[in-house]
Every structure is written in C-alpha cells, then in structure tokens.
Design a protein around this motif. Sequence first.
Motif, PDB file in Angstrom:
ATOM      1  N   GLU A 251      46.684  42.880  46.531  1.00 17.73           N
ATOM      2  CA  GLU A 251      46.255  43.284  45.189  1.00 17.73           C
ATOM      3  C   GLU A 251      45.214  44.397  45.257  1.00 17.73           C
ATOM      4  OE1 GLU A 251      43.575  41.484  41.523  1.00 17.73           O
ATOM      5  OE2 GLU A 251      44.478  40.106  42.975  1.00 17.73           O
TER       6      GLU A 251
ATOM      7  N   ARG B  80      45.683  48.015  43.559  1.00 21.01           N
ATOM      8  CA  ARG B  80      44.729  48.489  42.547  1.00 21.01           C
ATOM      9  C   ARG B  80      44.177  49.867  42.917  1.00 21.01           C
ATOM     10  NH1 ARG B  80      42.484  45.096  38.729  1.00 21.01           N
ATOM     11  NH2 ARG B  80      43.085  42.889  38.825  1.00 21.01           N
TER      12      ARG B  80
ATOM     13  N   GLU C 203      50.798  50.282  31.858  1.00 20.94           N
ATOM     14  CA  GLU C 203      50.964  48.882  31.477  1.00 20.94           C
ATOM     15  C   GLU C 203      52.108  48.240  32.250  1.00 20.94           C
ATOM     16  OE1 GLU C 203      51.468  48.695  27.290  1.00 20.94           O
ATOM     17  OE2 GLU C 203      49.372  49.164  26.846  1.00 20.94           O
TER      18      GLU C 203
ATOM     19  N   GLU D   6      51.336  41.613  38.846  1.00 23.82           N
ATOM     20  CA  GLU D   6      50.832  41.035  37.600  1.00 23.82           C
ATOM     21  C   GLU D   6      49.331  40.772  37.671  1.00 23.82           C
ATOM     22  OE1 GLU D   6      53.339  37.659  37.373  1.00 23.82           O
ATOM     23  OE2 GLU D   6      54.928  38.691  36.245  1.00 23.82           O
ATOM     24  N   ARG D   7      48.825  40.443  38.865  1.00 22.04           N
ATOM     25  CA  ARG D   7      47.382  40.234  39.029  1.00 22.04           C
ATOM     26  C   ARG D   7      46.599  41.527  38.823  1.00 22.04           C
ATOM     27  NH1 ARG D   7      46.036  35.718  43.233  1.00 22.04           N
ATOM     28  NH2 ARG D   7      44.459  37.204  43.942  1.00 22.04           N
ATOM     29  N   CYS D   8      47.293  42.662  38.886  1.00 26.67           N
ATOM     30  CA  CYS D   8      46.668  43.960  38.607  1.00 26.67           C
ATOM     31  C   CYS D   8      46.783  44.318  37.124  1.00 26.67           C
ATOM     32  CB  CYS D   8      47.325  45.050  39.454  1.00 26.67           C
ATOM     33  SG  CYS D   8      47.203  44.792  41.233  1.00 26.67           S
ATOM     34  N   TYR D   9      47.169  43.338  36.294  1.00 29.26           N
ATOM     35  CA  TYR D   9      47.337  43.520  34.849  1.00 29.26           C
ATOM     36  C   TYR D   9      48.406  44.572  34.544  1.00 29.26           C
ATOM     37  CZ  TYR D   9      43.036  40.847  34.802  1.00 29.26           C
ATOM     38  OH  TYR D   9      42.092  39.874  35.015  1.00 29.26           O
ATOM     39  N   LEU D  10      49.467  44.554  35.344  1.00 30.14           N
ATOM     40  CA  LEU D  10      50.614  45.423  35.130  1.00 30.14           C
ATOM     41  C   LEU D  10      51.864  44.566  34.999  1.00 30.14           C
ATOM     42  CD1 LEU D  10      49.979  48.264  37.728  1.00 30.14           C
ATOM     43  CD2 LEU D  10      49.896  48.491  35.250  1.00 30.14           C
ATOM     44  N   ARG D  11      52.802  45.043  34.206  1.00 33.75           N
ATOM     45  CA  ARG D  11      54.064  44.326  34.045  1.00 33.75           C
ATOM     46  C   ARG D  11      55.091  44.897  35.016  1.00 33.75           C
ATOM     47  NH1 ARG D  11      58.444  44.955  30.311  1.00 33.75           N
ATOM     48  NH2 ARG D  11      57.270  46.567  29.220  1.00 33.75           N
TER      49      ARG D  11
END
Length: 419
Positions: free
Chosen positions: A64, A68, A83, A182-187
């Motif tokens: 992650e 990032r 996103e 997803e842990r990087c706030y990405l879909r």
Amino acid sequence: MSAATLRPARSGRFAAVLDAGTFKTVCLIAALDQEGRAARIVGVGIAPSHGIVAGSVRDLAAAEAAIRTAIAQAENMSGVRLEGIDLLLNGGNPASRTFAAAAPISDGVVTRQAIDRVAAAGRAHATAYGRQLLQLETLGYRLDGGPIVPDALGLPASRLAAHVHAITADAPAVANLTRTVERCYLRPRRLIPGPIASALAVTSEDERRHGVITVDIGAGVTGISVFRNASPVFMSTVPMGGGDVTLDVVHSLLTPLEEAERIKTLYGTVLNAQSDQHDVFTYAQSGGGEGLEQRSTKADLARIIQSRMAHLLHLVRDHLAGAGLLEGNAARIVLCGGGSEIPGLQSLAEGVFRRPVREGRPEPVSGLPPLYASAAFAGVVGVLRAVADSAAVDLPDAHGASAPKGYIGRVGQWLRDGF
C-alpha cells in the motif's frame, strides 16, 4: 475510461493505470482525445515495490505504501485526483485454457437460452479450483459433433458444444491486489493480465494476426502469450525473472543485493568474448568482508547470468512445447521486460527456440519520459493502450448483436464488463 472515475483539477478526460510489480510500482495518467484514445501522458509516478513477491501482494501495508507513493507522484504531476484506476495483473499465475462446454438441446433448435446455458457451464468449469475468470471468449460452436460454426443461434441440434478460451488467475491473488488498492481509497476498475498487456504494447497488429509469441521477463515472473488471428490462444507464466539473476550474482560473488544489481547492470552479458577473460572489475563483498574490494572477470559473470537465463528460456520453451505451440509454427519470438535487456539475450534465445527473436519496446506515447519507453515498462504501457482504446470501439449489446473490432475491441469489452 469515463471522466466520472476521476476528480480532475484540470479539465478533460483521463485514463489511469497501475503496475504493482516485484521491483517497481508505476502509475500513469493519460489525457484522452475526443475519440477516447491516449493522446498524451500527463502524470507519471514510480516507487520501489515492497511487500510484493513474484507479482503477488504478500504484505498489504508495505505494498500500500509503495502504491500510494507512485499514485501521489502521478497525481501531483498531472493535477488530477483519482477515484478509480485500472490494474495490471502480474501475479496469481494468470493462465489460459481452451476447452469445450456442452449442454443438451431439449426442443431441437439452438435458442438464446441454450447458448447462455453453455456459457454458464464454461464459466463454472473455468472458475473451478479457486480460479477467478478474467476473460471468456467463444471461439465457435459444434452441433451434434459436426464441424465448428461461428454462430449456432437458430440451427437444429440435439446437443450444443461451445469451444471457449478462458483466461483465469488465482482468486486470492486478485483479491489481495484489489484490497490493497482499495486501502489507498481508490476503486479498482478493471484488470488485464501482464502477458496480454505486454503483447499489446510491443507487437504490431500484423504480427498478432499472423502469429507471434511474446516473452515478458519481469523481475520475479516471466509472462508468455501467443497470438494467432489477432486473438490470444495461449497464456502462461514462469515464476522466475531478472531478480533471480541478481540473486545468483549475490550468492556466487558473496556481495550485497544492491551491489549485485549494480554489477549486473554495468557488466552483465550472456555473451562469451575472449577479451572478457581479462576484463576485471572490482566489487564490495558482503558479510565478514564488508567494505573490502574483491575482483572478478566479465567472463565469470557471463557464466553466472547465462546459466540462469538459459534455464529460464528452456522453461518457457517447455511451456510452449507442452501446449503444442512450437511444432509447425514459425511464429517470431518478441522479448520484453526489464530482464530482456541483458546484452546477448536475443542471440541466446534464438539458439533455444530455433526461430527469429527480436527485442520489443512500447511504441512512443506523447509525454512519456524516454525511460518509460524501454522494454521494462511494456506491461503498464500496454494496459494504458488497451484501456484507452476501449473507449473508441463498438461494443456488443447484451445479445452480441455487434462484435468488437479486433482484439483491442474485445479487450475493451472485457475491461468494461468483466471486473
């Protein structure tokens, strides 16, 4: 990719792709033209990979952090806030199989429902034993054991068999990669296997139509893909790559990993030149000899590298021969990936495969730094090409009324619908 997946701080439409490999993590953001094709690279990010072994995530937190870093660099350079992102799949042993899925026809005529039942049987067979389906392409239909036909709808038959080509990967490896993103706030939007992406980046449409074999030698995994008639007919991986060469140098010369990588880069070759016996280089020794300079020759180093690369190429040949893809097939071999840049490898590969071999490099993309035009970045550039081009092809409706144009079109359909 639609602009809805991004929060642009600048106007326009963009595509974003991520390659989380064994040694490096790369993110590219491209601006798309009015036809949806990649017009210019506007964001580039690269970071050393951590927590990834042989292309698969083993440590979510470490992976992650690398993802990032690469994404932040690309976002800052482009002024785009992501996103969602499309992914290159390196691990999980992506592979393909061609098989037949059959079902009886109760009313004597092939209906849409019968075709759907056969497709469902094919999906169930492909996803057995913990595999996740990435693509299922129907190659043709056989009615009552007769010859293969391209379309069976409305034809009389008592039994329908579909000949399909399925690309799958280990489900846990896919889940670990998507969870890390997803842990990087990405879909995570769509996946494309590394061997397919590399082939799309370094081979021409003409080569894929007439037949070509692509061998992508990464750091921890070597991907193999075979195209015929513009479609993939085989894909496999070997859990070995350029990183294994570096480890061989570590163990043979008793030197630290970073020093071994430097030695391989500066002096590495698989060629045996007479002068190399007297071409001496110095290096730092690990362990008790820390800080002391040791000496070796380029000839000794060439023997270390040649042994590993010959072993790897023979494993690739065994995969192809086991699938019956070398007999009577004069398809050219295209080498790519960072491990393919070792001097003399093309000649060594020609001796192993006994056919023409060339080095493959991605076609230039506007805005892409020269470093990223090397063979080491074939996969991520191939994903960008497939994702961006998918926006410009005609996609079939739910009943397959129209067909995508060429394999890029089918990749577009697969990327849109399959993940």
